[in-house]
Design an enzyme around this catalytic site. Structure first.
Site, PDB file in Angstrom:
ATOM      1  N   THR A   9       0.250   3.828   1.831  1.00 16.23           N
ATOM      2  CA  THR A   9       0.288   4.395   3.180  1.00 16.23           C
ATOM      3  C   THR A   9       1.477   3.887   4.004  1.00 16.23           C
ATOM      4  OG1 THR A   9      -1.327   2.676   3.740  1.00 16.23           O
ATOM      5  CG2 THR A   9      -2.168   4.918   3.388  1.00 16.23           C
ATOM      6  N   ASN A  10       1.933   2.665   3.705  1.00 18.59           N
ATOM      7  CA  ASN A  10       3.087   2.077   4.400  1.00 18.59           C
ATOM      8  C   ASN A  10       4.003   1.426   3.364  1.00 18.59           C
ATOM      9  OD1 ASN A  10       1.886   2.485   7.164  1.00 18.59           O
ATOM     10  ND2 ASN A  10       0.403   1.027   6.355  1.00 18.59           N
ATOM     11  N   CYS A  70      -4.169   1.098   9.343  1.00 19.26           N
ATOM     12  CA  CYS A  70      -5.577   0.692   9.312  1.00 19.26           C
ATOM     13  C   CYS A  70      -6.114   0.406  10.707  1.00 19.26           C
ATOM     14  CB  CYS A  70      -5.757  -0.533   8.423  1.00 19.26           C
ATOM     15  SG  CYS A  70      -4.800  -1.972   8.949  1.00 19.26           S
ATOM     16  N   GLU A 102     -14.144   5.181   7.854  1.00 16.60           N
ATOM     17  CA  GLU A 102     -12.705   5.118   8.116  1.00 16.60           C
ATOM     18  C   GLU A 102     -12.054   6.268   7.354  1.00 16.60           C
ATOM     19  OE1 GLU A 102      -9.119   1.820   7.896  1.00 16.60           O
ATOM     20  OE2 GLU A 102     -10.376   2.103   6.129  1.00 16.60           O
ATOM     21  N   LEU A 136      -2.976  -7.341   9.076  1.00 20.30           N
ATOM     22  CA  LEU A 136      -3.879  -7.761  10.140  1.00 20.30           C
ATOM     23  C   LEU A 136      -5.155  -8.371   9.563  1.00 20.30           C
ATOM     24  CD1 LEU A 136      -3.578  -4.560  12.405  1.00 20.30           C
ATOM     25  CD2 LEU A 136      -1.989  -6.492  12.202  1.00 20.30           C
ATOM     26  N   PRO A 150       0.819  -1.219   0.000  1.00 18.80           N
ATOM     27  CA  PRO A 150       0.000   0.000   0.000  1.00 18.80           C
ATOM     28  C   PRO A 150       0.849   1.264   0.000  1.00 18.80           C
ATOM     29  CG  PRO A 150       0.151  -0.850   2.217  1.00 18.80           C
ATOM     30  CD  PRO A 150       0.885  -1.840   1.332  1.00 18.80           C
ATOM     31  N   GLY A 199      -8.741  -6.282   5.657  1.00 20.51           N
ATOM     32  CA  GLY A 199      -9.895  -5.412   5.443  1.00 20.51           C
ATOM     33  C   GLY A 199      -9.658  -4.040   6.038  1.00 20.51           C
TER      34      GLY A 199
END
Length: 516
Positions: free
Chosen positions: A118-119, A250, A339, A418, A116, A217
């Site tokens: 984001t990371n 997340c 979210e 996760l 992703p 998710g």
């Protein structure tokens, strides 16, 4: 004639998967000592470059904070390595029922890793380390927005692995990722399993590919402050969690649910710690900025609170850490209940733990079922009720949710992937790690005979360890001298033959003459 970008990406995916598979076919014969040496070298190299990679990730993505990405890079290398360094992933890994059942580790093959934006560096290094620990190869498909920093992170780990003795080509990274190329990678015959971390559509595509996959998710993590809680610590934890790397994990807190007797104290403490409570007009503007075409607006992801406020059309003090909006409902009609992956919190007031329980369930079912929730309370009976009844597989008590879920502030298995379980559309409900990337085969002896007769009934051996003997043979196969050959075995009248007609005496001769 130059191929179009999507065709170039497809071709690259196929070529990288082929190269990784060729290297993995060699790597699968390595001993545990060789594997562990390589994995440690990778973790050390990633840890040493944590700061430089964090700066690259921030510059390229526009998300988060450098200091927090440094922590994520360190966590994704050192902390993850420390959690798996003693894990046996080669040969016989366990003996059960007095030697009547043996568990034998086998690699899966080549891992397709979706990374992703984001990371982009921490997740890439994490997935490479846990993949190679189990003698797998890896091909990463980075987010198009963060190709360079992901590729650099994996180059660093690949160079370290090569120097430690890994086959060249074991770690690969796409440099021209497209939807078509990533899809081709997931469907490639050389890919054994997919590790999908990213958008929900991408995770669904992974599960639809026909290739075995671990998917994750969305989070939408609620944090409940129950009336017996240490409210000052609870607020500090929630503020830290939702602002860590500007909310890009997340597992970061998305909503604060407060028991009514503590509301005024929590609001006061939140303001003291840098929270700005928007008014009704600002809330409407903020809601419009959060969503774009019914989804999270990517422009606000990982941005600081003052930037988001300005983007939404109102101003807040530069010292503002979190934007907070009081809400009563959950669902599409309330943008704050989504979210947000940014330092924005929905604020709900409830009367008692039961109402708080229902509000947490609403939020989880709206956008984070199966993932994570936090409870701040000093009543263990209520904490247990939440653990038993909430539709989340990580119930975090009195800690920072964003870091507790990944195993940084808790004793959970350190991970940056996760699982939300079947409730969240995944096959896995725990934190993904190396143990999930190896196949295990079983050698089982008879325990309930159908027919009589004298036969070997277990793998037990007087005066020696049969597992040690097997491991020594694996070392010999990998080109390493055996560590111990003093086994207490019966005198043989006939040379035992191994494999295709090679005797034990010949094996010992080869080992003796082998020079490192």
């Amino acid at each position: 004639m130059q191929l179009e970008k999507d065709l170039q990406s497809i071709q690259e995916a196929r070529e990288l998967a082929r190269k990784a598979k060729e290297a993995q076919l060699e790597f699968k014969n390595y001993s545990q000592e060789q594997v562990d040496k390589i994995v440690k070298a990778m973790a050390d190299a990633g840890y040493q470059n944590a700061e430089r990679l964090a700066k690259m990730a921030c510059d390229e993505s526009g998300f988060g904070k450098v200091q927090d990405k440094i922590i994520k890079n360190q966590f994704g290398t050192k902390n993850v390595y420390d959690s798996i360094k003693d894990l046996k992933t080669v040969g016989v890994i366990e003996s059960l029922h007095k030697g009547k059942v043996l568990k034998i580790a086998e690699p899966m093959g080549v891992v397709a890793a979706l990374i992703p934006s984001t990371n982009p560096t921490s997740t890439a290094m994490f997935k490479a380390i846990i993949s190679l620990k189990c003698r797998n190869g890896i091909v990463a498909s980075p987010h198009p927005r963060t190709v360079n920093c992901t590729a650099e992170a994996l180059r660093i780990l690949s160079d370290a692995a090569d120097k430690a003795g890994a086959p060249k080509g074991l770690i690969q990274c796409m440099t021209n990722p497209t939807i078509e190329g990533t899809d081709a990678l997931m469907h490639d015959k050389n890919i054994a399993v997919i590790l999908a971390t990213g958008s929900n559509p991408m995770v669904k595509a992974a599960y639809s590919s026909g290739t075995p996959a671990y998917g994750v998710g969305s989070g939408n993590v609620p944090a409940f402050i129950e009336r017996t809680a240490n409210y000052k610590k609870a607020v500090a934890d929630i503020v830290y969690g939702t602002t860590f790397d500007n909310g890009t994990l997340c597992s970061s807190e998305q909503a604060m649910i407060v028991d009514r007797p503590l509301k005024d104290k929590v609001v006061e403490e939140s303001k003291r710690q840098g929270c700005y409570f928007v008014n009704e007009e600002e809330k409407i503007k903020l809601g419009k900025a959060i969503l774009k075409d019914g989804r999270i607006n990517p422009e606000i992801v990982g941005k600081p609170a003052p930037w988001i406020a300005n983007h939404a059309g109102f101003s807040v003090p530069d010292s503002t850490k979190v934007l907070v909006a009081e809400c009563t409902t959950v669902g599409k009609q309330e943008p704050l209940s989504y979210e947000k992956l940014s330092p924005i919190l929905a604020f709900y007031t409830v009367d008692g733990w039961l109402e708080g329980c229902h509000k947490c369930i609403e939020l989880l079912q709206f956008g984070g079922v199966g993932h994570t929730m936090a409870i701040h309370s000093n009543d263990n009976e209520i904490i247990m009720k939440f653990a038993l009844e909430k539709p989340a597989f990580r119930i975090l008590a009195n800690t920072v949710a964003s870091l507790g879920a990944v195993g940084f502030t808790t004793s959970l298995l350190p991970s940056l992937t996760l699982g939300p379980g079947t409730w969240g559309g995944s096959i896995i409900s725990e934190n993904v790690s190396a143990k999930h990337l190896m196949n295990i085969k079983y050698l089982a002896f008879e325990t309930n005979p159908i027919n009589s007769g004298k036969t070997s009934s277990s793998f037990t051996q007087q005066g020696g360890s049969f597992i040690q003997e097997i491991e020594d043979r694996l070392r010999a196969r990998a080109g390493n001298p055996a560590v111990n050959q003093n086994y207490n075995t019966e005198k043989k009248t006939k040379q035992t033959e191994y494999g295709s007609g090679i005797s034990e005496e010949q094996i010992m001769k080869i080992i003796k003459e082998f020079k490192v």
